[in-house]
Design a protein around this motif. Structure first.
Motif, mmCIF file in Angstrom:
data_model
loop_
_atom_site.group_PDB
_atom_site.id
_atom_site.type_symbol
_atom_site.label_atom_id
_atom_site.label_comp_id
_atom_site.label_asym_id
_atom_site.label_seq_id
_atom_site.Cartn_x
_atom_site.Cartn_y
_atom_site.Cartn_z
ATOM 1 N N PRO A 61 0.842 -1.197 0.000
ATOM 2 C CA PRO A 61 0.000 0.000 0.000
ATOM 3 C C PRO A 61 0.876 1.245 0.000
ATOM 4 O O PRO A 61 1.906 1.291 0.687
ATOM 5 C CB PRO A 61 -0.809 -0.120 1.292
ATOM 6 C CG PRO A 61 -0.007 -1.017 2.176
ATOM 7 C CD PRO A 61 0.691 -1.974 1.255
ATOM 8 N N GLN A 62 0.488 2.242 -0.790
ATOM 9 C CA GLN A 62 1.273 3.462 -0.884
ATOM 10 C C GLN A 62 0.379 4.689 -0.720
ATOM 11 O O GLN A 62 -0.782 4.679 -1.113
ATOM 12 C CB GLN A 62 1.987 3.547 -2.241
ATOM 13 C CG GLN A 62 2.953 2.420 -2.529
ATOM 14 C CD GLN A 62 4.209 2.472 -1.676
ATOM 15 O OE1 GLN A 62 4.477 3.455 -0.989
ATOM 16 N NE2 GLN A 62 4.984 1.394 -1.712
ATOM 17 N N SER A 63 0.955 5.721 -0.133
ATOM 18 C CA SER A 63 0.278 7.003 0.032
ATOM 19 C C SER A 63 1.223 8.091 -0.471
ATOM 20 O O SER A 63 2.283 8.320 0.112
ATOM 21 C CB SER A 63 -0.069 7.227 1.508
ATOM 22 O OG SER A 63 -0.648 8.500 1.703
ATOM 23 N N VAL A 64 0.834 8.730 -1.581
ATOM 24 C CA VAL A 64 1.691 9.713 -2.252
ATOM 25 C C VAL A 64 0.979 11.063 -2.287
ATOM 26 O O VAL A 64 -0.165 11.151 -2.734
ATOM 27 C CB VAL A 64 2.028 9.263 -3.692
ATOM 28 C CG1 VAL A 64 2.930 10.294 -4.380
ATOM 29 C CG2 VAL A 64 2.673 7.879 -3.701
ATOM 30 N N SER A 65 1.651 12.108 -1.821
ATOM 31 C CA SER A 65 1.104 13.464 -1.860
ATOM 32 C C SER A 65 1.992 14.339 -2.736
ATOM 33 O O SER A 65 3.201 14.123 -2.802
ATOM 34 C CB SER A 65 1.039 14.066 -0.456
ATOM 35 O OG SER A 65 0.301 13.236 0.424
ATOM 36 N N PHE A 66 1.407 15.331 -3.395
ATOM 37 C CA PHE A 66 2.194 16.138 -4.321
ATOM 38 C C PHE A 66 1.642 17.549 -4.461
ATOM 39 O O PHE A 66 0.464 17.810 -4.218
ATOM 40 C CB PHE A 66 2.221 15.485 -5.715
ATOM 41 C CG PHE A 66 0.887 15.503 -6.415
ATOM 42 C CD1 PHE A 66 0.526 16.555 -7.242
ATOM 43 C CD2 PHE A 66 -0.037 14.483 -6.196
ATOM 44 C CE1 PHE A 66 -0.720 16.588 -7.858
ATOM 45 C CE2 PHE A 66 -1.280 14.511 -6.800
ATOM 46 C CZ PHE A 66 -1.627 15.567 -7.645
ATOM 47 N N ILE A 67 2.533 18.459 -4.842
ATOM 48 C CA ILE A 67 2.189 19.794 -5.325
ATOM 49 C C ILE A 67 2.855 19.931 -6.684
ATOM 50 O O ILE A 67 4.017 19.555 -6.856
ATOM 51 C CB ILE A 67 2.708 20.906 -4.391
ATOM 52 C CG1 ILE A 67 2.100 20.794 -2.997
ATOM 53 C CG2 ILE A 67 2.419 22.290 -4.987
ATOM 54 C CD1 ILE A 67 2.718 21.763 -1.983
ATOM 55 N N ARG A 68 2.115 20.436 -7.673
ATOM 56 C CA ARG A 68 2.691 20.700 -8.992
ATOM 57 C C ARG A 68 2.403 22.137 -9.370
ATOM 58 O O ARG A 68 1.250 22.569 -9.307
ATOM 59 C CB ARG A 68 2.085 19.765 -10.042
ATOM 60 C CG ARG A 68 2.794 19.839 -11.404
ATOM 61 C CD ARG A 68 1.912 19.355 -12.531
ATOM 62 N NE ARG A 68 0.865 20.331 -12.864
ATOM 63 C CZ ARG A 68 0.082 20.250 -13.946
ATOM 64 N NH1 ARG A 68 0.207 19.223 -14.781
ATOM 65 N NH2 ARG A 68 -0.836 21.169 -14.187
ATOM 66 N N GLY A 100 2.799 26.817 -0.171
ATOM 67 C CA GLY A 100 3.034 25.395 0.024
ATOM 68 C C GLY A 100 4.511 25.129 0.197
ATOM 69 O O GLY A 100 5.356 25.969 -0.126
ATOM 70 N N GLY A 101 4.831 23.944 0.717
ATOM 71 C CA GLY A 101 6.241 23.638 0.913
ATOM 72 C C GLY A 101 6.475 22.197 1.310
ATOM 73 O O GLY A 101 5.547 21.465 1.668
ATOM 74 N N VAL A 102 7.738 21.813 1.235
ATOM 75 C CA VAL A 102 8.159 20.454 1.557
ATOM 76 C C VAL A 102 9.474 20.528 2.326
ATOM 77 O O VAL A 102 10.226 21.506 2.204
ATOM 78 C CB VAL A 102 8.321 19.625 0.255
ATOM 79 C CG1 VAL A 102 9.568 20.051 -0.521
ATOM 80 C CG2 VAL A 102 8.338 18.130 0.538
ATOM 81 N N ASN A 103 9.755 19.514 3.146
ATOM 82 C CA ASN A 103 11.018 19.506 3.872
ATOM 83 C C ASN A 103 12.205 19.493 2.919
ATOM 84 O O ASN A 103 12.092 19.047 1.768
ATOM 85 C CB ASN A 103 11.082 18.291 4.793
ATOM 86 C CG ASN A 103 11.114 16.979 4.032
ATOM 87 O OD1 ASN A 103 10.095 16.550 3.493
ATOM 88 N ND2 ASN A 103 12.278 16.350 3.960
ATOM 89 N N LEU A 210 6.704 18.874 -6.102
ATOM 90 C CA LEU A 210 7.138 18.520 -4.749
ATOM 91 C C LEU A 210 6.350 17.274 -4.357
ATOM 92 O O LEU A 210 5.114 17.292 -4.402
ATOM 93 C CB LEU A 210 6.854 19.653 -3.763
ATOM 94 C CG LEU A 210 7.379 21.053 -4.117
ATOM 95 C CD1 LEU A 210 7.001 22.042 -3.019
ATOM 96 C CD2 LEU A 210 8.878 21.050 -4.338
ATOM 97 N N VAL A 211 7.040 16.213 -3.971
ATOM 98 C CA VAL A 211 6.375 14.921 -3.770
ATOM 99 C C VAL A 211 6.835 14.280 -2.464
ATOM 100 O O VAL A 211 8.031 14.285 -2.146
ATOM 101 C CB VAL A 211 6.685 13.955 -4.939
ATOM 102 C CG1 VAL A 211 5.940 12.639 -4.757
ATOM 103 C CG2 VAL A 211 6.349 14.592 -6.281
ATOM 104 N N VAL A 212 5.887 13.729 -1.720
ATOM 105 C CA VAL A 212 6.199 12.957 -0.513
ATOM 106 C C VAL A 212 5.526 11.599 -0.593
ATOM 107 O O VAL A 212 4.339 11.496 -0.919
ATOM 108 C CB VAL A 212 5.751 13.702 0.760
ATOM 109 C CG1 VAL A 212 5.683 12.742 1.956
ATOM 110 C CG2 VAL A 212 6.717 14.830 1.087
ATOM 111 N N VAL A 213 6.299 10.554 -0.292
ATOM 112 C CA VAL A 213 5.796 9.184 -0.197
ATOM 113 C C VAL A 213 5.793 8.804 1.283
ATOM 114 O O VAL A 213 6.834 8.855 1.940
ATOM 115 C CB VAL A 213 6.693 8.217 -0.990
ATOM 116 C CG1 VAL A 213 6.256 6.771 -0.766
ATOM 117 C CG2 VAL A 213 6.681 8.550 -2.471
ATOM 118 N N ASP A 214 4.633 8.458 1.811
ATOM 119 C CA ASP A 214 4.558 8.026 3.205
ATOM 120 C C ASP A 214 5.145 6.627 3.378
ATOM 121 O O ASP A 214 5.286 5.872 2.411
ATOM 122 C CB ASP A 214 3.098 8.015 3.679
ATOM 123 C CG ASP A 214 2.534 9.407 3.854
ATOM 124 O OD1 ASP A 214 3.294 10.318 4.237
ATOM 125 O OD2 ASP A 214 1.324 9.595 3.596
#
Length: 284
Positions: A61-68, A100-103, A210-214
């Motif tokens: 199972p995957q959970s992917v969040s993004f900003i484009r 918006g932002g990402v680490n 900007l992409v994060v995979v949990d």
């Protein structure tokens, strides 16, 4: 003549509402500026969007969040706050009033200072340590001419950029896919184990992602290896992609929705487990 005119209109309509292979799988896409839900056709063409994707991928199972975002409509900013000024990704983004932002990149968790080359507003605030050189083989550069992701020796980095952040490993560079094998330091744990991951990328149309995979949440989010993250980048249509700091640091935030992903630092699959970080990559 009339018949030909009608056919042309239909053809143009199909072209303008073409589906993006990745975005077509997202159940709900939002406008970055307003938070409103966009129709599929408008989402593809919108200058700034965000969303989340829950799926089964790579046998987990995957959970992917993004900003484009389009760099013509939004600007990218590296925000630094070392030591006592460090804070969570959401707090730093709120403090600086961004959309918006990402680490950001790797850092010393005790001193809360970067261990890779970072430049903020023209001033270097960190250099790549020898211990992190094995993975920090790429850099995000922000110049007046635009944003780029490039391969380089980040321990010897000299650039003409206003802002820069070294990180890695580099996943894709100008369409060239990078692969890493067992002879690379840290192979078993860093490269080949599944972890939460963060990346920044650019696609063939010039959009910034900007992409994060949990990860680290059994039954909810398995996380990804570096090779799997590279494959995901290809699914998103990225021609350039750079891995950033992951694990408990991985956090994606927007002003309208708050924390989009499920940061793992508290061991729970919720939106509250953020880690304190000294820098973020922000969208204005």
């Amino acid at each position: 003549m009339k018949k030909c005119f009608l056919i042309l209109i239909v053809a143009l309509g199909v072209s303008c509402t073409r589906e993006h292979p990745f975005l077509s799988q997202i159940p709900e896409i939002h406008d970055l500026a307003t938070g409103s839900v966009l129709s599929p056709g408008k989402a593809v063409q919108a200058p700034g969007i965000y969303g989340a994707w829950r799926t089964e991928l790579f046998g987990s199972p995957q959970s992917v969040s993004f900003i484009r975002v389009s760099p013509e409509a939004y600007s990218l900013d590296i925000l630094c706050a070392e030591g006592e000024m460090a804070d969570s990704t959401s707090a730093l983004c709120s403090r600086f009033g961004v959309l918006g932002g990402v680490n950001g990149s790797y850092f010393n968790m005790k001193e809360l200072t970067p261990v890779t080359y970072v430049k903020d507003d023209g001033f270097p605030v960190g250099s790549t340590s020898i211990g992190d050189a094995f993975r920090a083989n790429g850099v995000l550069l922000s110049r007046t001419s635009g944003v780029s992701i490039e391969a380089c020796d980040t321990t010897l980095l000299e650039d003409g950029a206003w802002e820069a952040m070294a990180s890695g490993p580099l996943l894709i560079d100008d369409g060239e896919v990078y692969t890493y094998s067992e002879d690379v330091p840290g192979w078993e744990n860093f490269y080949n184990f599944r972890h939460p991951r963060t990346l920044i990328g650019m696609d063939g149309e010039g959009y910034i992602w900007l992409v994060v995979v949990d990860g680290r949440s059994e039954g909810n989010a398995g996380g990804m290896t570096i090779a799997e993250l590279t494959e995901l980048s290809g699914m998103m249509g990225l021609t350039d992609a750079l891995n950033l700091d992951g694990g408990g640091s991985s956090t994606l935030w927007t002003r309208s929705a708050g924390v989009l992903n499920h940061p793992s630092d508290n061991g729970r699959f919720d939106h509250r487990g953020q880690r304190i970080v000294p820098n973020v990559i922000a969208i204005r």
